[in-house]
Design an enzyme around this catalytic site. Structure first.
Site, mmCIF file in Angstrom:
data_model
loop_
_atom_site.group_PDB
_atom_site.id
_atom_site.type_symbol
_atom_site.label_atom_id
_atom_site.label_comp_id
_atom_site.label_asym_id
_atom_site.label_seq_id
_atom_site.Cartn_x
_atom_site.Cartn_y
_atom_site.Cartn_z
ATOM 1 N N LEU A 62 0.843 -1.193 0.000
ATOM 2 C CA LEU A 62 0.000 0.000 0.000
ATOM 3 C C LEU A 62 0.881 1.246 0.000
ATOM 4 C CD1 LEU A 62 -2.659 -0.971 2.709
ATOM 5 C CD2 LEU A 62 -2.882 -1.193 0.228
ATOM 6 N N ASP A 63 0.367 2.315 -0.588
ATOM 7 C CA ASP A 63 1.025 3.607 -0.482
ATOM 8 C C ASP A 63 1.135 3.989 0.990
ATOM 9 O OD1 ASP A 63 1.089 3.822 -3.239
ATOM 10 O OD2 ASP A 63 -0.745 5.025 -3.340
ATOM 11 N N ARG A 64 2.058 4.879 1.263
ATOM 12 C CA ARG A 64 2.279 5.288 2.654
ATOM 13 C C ARG A 64 0.999 5.788 3.319
ATOM 14 N NH1 ARG A 64 7.072 9.273 4.917
ATOM 15 N NH2 ARG A 64 6.465 9.198 7.093
#
Length: 251
Positions: free
Chosen positions: A68-70
């Site tokens: 996942l993106d940050r």
């Protein structure tokens, strides 16, 4: 924490499920998945090395299957040994995982359900863009299709918004974020694909500021990985909408 994180966040993750093959965790927003620099802030990878120290010492490994993106919160699947990683990796390659996300988006969609079938490509490859990672629709891009369903239309002190169920049929970088923005309903607090991409450039330069808080409304883009289904293995994991996003719904 990096110098850009002037607001303190709870970066602790919770365990959703664990067996001898896999660990499924609920990642909070702002927690990086992998190290990005020699002096990186704490990451999910670092925390997993401590949590799975016994398994690693006995020949196991850490393989993060779903990333996942940050700023995206929600379900992350981790394989604990080589065979499990191979099975999951092949399943991912063959499209056997069914993923669902929830997003808080600007505006009220006219449709209860719609689909965006739009190939994606890095924008800088065919047009000028100050943001290197930014993706955009392009005929020569990689196939990208997302199904959307309006779960709830609501209004708060900031305006009109919608809670949207997002079902990506492909797993391209930033796919849901681009497709919602192209639908006219960008995700709340999305610095790149939201109402003003200069928010991203300002954040890189200054970090989080009161000005950015006024422009973005909340300190993370409102995208949450809420469901992961692996039918072939009869595995199904869910994660509730985080409290910060529930609060935005209510106020």
């Amino acid at each position: 924490m990096s110098l850009h994180d002037e607001v303190l966040h709870d970066l602790d993750f919770s365990v959703i499920a664990e067996d001898e093959d896999y660990l499924t965790i609920d990642k909070p927003s702002h927690l990086l998945v992998h190290p990005t620099s020699p002096n990186h802030p704490s990451t999910l990878w670092d925390e997993l090395r401590g949590l799975l120290a016994f398994e690693i010492a006995n020949g196991g490994q850490i393989s993060i299957i779903t990333r996942l993106d940050r700023e995206t919160s929600g379900i992350v699947l981790i394989a604990k040994h080589h065979d499990a990683a191979s099975r999951a990796g092949l399943a991912m390659q063959n499209g056997e995982f069914d993923k669902r996300y929830q997003a808080l988006a600007h505006g009220w969609p006219d449709a209860d359900e719609w689909t965006v079938d739009s190939p994606l490509r890095r924008k800088g490859e065919f047009a000028s863009s100050p943001i290197w990672v930014k993706q955009a629709a392009h005929l020569d891009g990689k196939p990208s299709c997302t199904e959307f369903r309006t779960q709830q239309r609501f209004e708060n002190r900031h305006g009109r918004f919608a809670l949207i169920d997002c079902h990506p049929l492909h797993g391209r970088m930033h796919q849901i974020r681009v497709h919602l923005a192209d639908s006219g309903h960008p995700i709340v607090a999305d610095k790149i694909y939201g109402v003003d991409e200069t928010c991203y450039l300002d954040f890189i330069e200054t970090g989080w500021t009161p000005n950015l808080e006024r422009r973005l409304l909340i300190d993370r883009h409102a995208l949450h990985a809420c469901e992961l289904h692996w039918p072939a293995q009869d595995r199904h994991w869910t994660s509730p909408l985080p409290s910060a996003l529930q609060l935005f719904l209510a106020t």
